[in-house]
Design a protein around this motif. Structure first.
Motif, PDB file in Angstrom:
ATOM      1  N   GLN A 196       0.873  -1.221  -0.070  1.00  0.00           N
ATOM      2  CA  GLN A 196      -0.145   0.071  -0.086  1.00  0.00           C
ATOM      3  C   GLN A 196       0.944   1.193  -0.008  1.00  0.00           C
ATOM      4  O   GLN A 196       0.565   2.452  -0.630  1.00  0.00           O
ATOM      5  N   ASP A 227       1.953   2.408  -3.506  1.00  0.00           N
ATOM      6  CA  ASP A 227       0.783   2.282  -4.544  1.00  0.00           C
ATOM      7  C   ASP A 227       0.657   1.176  -5.080  1.00  0.00           C
ATOM      8  O   ASP A 227       0.657   0.798  -6.415  1.00  0.00           O
ATOM      9  N   LYS A 228       0.598   0.032  -4.169  1.00  0.00           N
ATOM     10  CA  LYS A 228       0.464  -1.383  -4.599  1.00  0.00           C
ATOM     11  C   LYS A 228       1.564  -1.736  -5.460  1.00  0.00           C
ATOM     12  O   LYS A 228       1.079  -2.775  -6.079  1.00  0.00           O
TER      13      LYS A 228
END
Ligand SMILES: [Zn+2]
Length: 407
Positions: free
Chosen positions: A17, A20-21
């Motif tokens: 996370q 941004d993944k």
């Protein structure tokens, strides 16, 4: 021909996370790795087997082409070799922590993580003899060291005395299901170890070093916690004999030096190679370039440690740092073949090793260009789906040293 075999420990990861993944490798601006990948081959490697979570020791044996099912003799063996102890066949080696003990309880499993005087304390018990077994004791770093038992009839089928938490002390145990001679050996081994712990406690309790430690406000060192028993029960064919390549090891951590020593690598001690984020990467790469061996194993540890600490952004930044140093030295001009991968994944979200496959990269002689990139996601577009044991045969074929199978 000269090969660079670069392992970033615990390199593989899972989407995070914080990034941004993306994974740390995907998030990192690692342009040089990506350039090598663009002009080379990529893929995904399962270190041991599908769903098997690798230790760093078993993973490295497999990477060097030695089946860990046959050659994993217990962690203590590789730690002791890495600490510079010349092990003989039949030696039993254990990892050791010094601890603080009082009234049957462990107050601190690491004596406050302070290594003051610990080297001298290990020296004091080095050379002891208990029931015909010689004790070899060597301090390594901080509160850590290695204990080797040298004698007849020793067994690694035992469980150490580390309770893994503070409080009541724990006794050595023999493993369940042992019979006959094996059981006798294990019982004899734990008897020697119990006597060793007693002796250590007596010798260290009122030692002048503990008085100095007390003055400095440091915790007392009066107990030994032993774990990771390994028995040098046999010796492997050397890496050079097995693969026909002279090998060098450039690593900060003792475990990696130990595995390499076990296989007959030449071990370089690089100034500033610490095995953490402050390690002197430039020196390590310089040594790799200057090494005269034709197989250079370069190990970088911090990627794994940052995974264990759950520090995804720092892991990405550290990968960038490695990328920058490799670019600065233009290593693609220094080696005929470059292999880059990890020994397993250490996802920041898990803070532990996992069985997720690790991206790999080949660049240099006899490589194709493929559609993959050096990231977890895009390596899936690449050439390879392999296990660690497949890597050395692939390298040998690229070097045109593989024997034809059939006519
Ligand atoms: Zn590892």
């Amino acid at each position: 021909m000269k090969v660079l075999f670069l392992i970033m420990d615990g390199l593989g990861d899972l989407p995070n996370q914080v990034l941004d993944k993306k994974t740390p490798l995907e998030f990192a601006k690692a342009h040089y790795f990506k350039k090598l990948a663009k002009d080379g081959e990529t893929g995904l490697m399962t270190t041991i087997d599908y769903g098997v979570v690798p230790g760093s020791d078993t993973a490295h044996l497999a990477l060097f082409g030695y089946d860990p099912k046959e050659w994993y003799l217990g962690r203590g063996v590789y730690e002791a070799l890495g600490a510079g102890i010349e092990l003989r066949e039949g030696d039993l080696a254990l990892r050791a922590n010094v601890a603080t003990f009082k009234n049957g309880k462990i107050l601190d499993r690491r004596a406050g993580r302070n290594g003051f005087g610990v080297k001298e304390l290990f020296k004091e018990i080095n050379g002891l003899e208990i029931d015909g077994v010689k004790i070899i004791a060597k301090h390594t770093v901080e509160h850590r060291g290695v204990i080797v038992l040298r004698g007849k009839d020793l067994s690694k089928e035992i469980v150490g005395n580390d309770p893994h938490k503070i409080g009541k002390i724990k006794d050595f145990e023999i493993k369940k299901g042992l019979k006959g001679k094996e059981k006798e050996k294990a019982l004899f081994t734990i008897d020697v170890l119990r006597k060793l712990i007693e002796t250590v406690n007596k010798k260290w309790e009122n030692n002048s070093i503990n008085k100095e430690r007390e003055k400095k406000g440091l915790k007392k060192v009066n107990y030994l916690l032993l774990r990771g028993p390994g028995l040098l029960s046999k010796k492997p064919l050397s890496f050079e004999k097995k693969w026909g390549l002279k090998a060098a090891c450039i690593a900060g951590g003792a475990l990696y030096k130990g595995v390499a020593k076990f296989l007959g690598f030449n071990i370089y001690d690089v100034p500033g190679a610490t095995g953490d984020t402050h390690t002197n990467l430039e020196n390590k790469v310089k040594y790799a370039i200057e090494a005269r061996e034709n197989f250079v194993f370069l190990h970088i540890k911090a990627t794994d440690s940052l995974g264990h600490d759950g520090k995804a952004l720092e892991k990405a930044r550290f990968i960038e740092k490695v990328d920058n140093v490799l670019k600065k030295f233009e290593i693609h001009k220094e080696f005929d073949l470059i292999f880059v991968s990890g020994d397993h994944s250490t996802p920041c979200v898990k803070r532990e090793h996992s069985s997720d496959p690790v991206p790999l990269l080949f660049y240099g002689v006899n490589t194709r260009k493929d559609l993959g990139n050096f990231t977890e996601t895009e390596a899936a577009l690449g050439t390879y789906r392999v296990k660690a044991l497949d890597i050395l045969p692939i390298i040998l074929d690229k070097l045109e040293l593989a024997k034809k199978y059939g006519a």
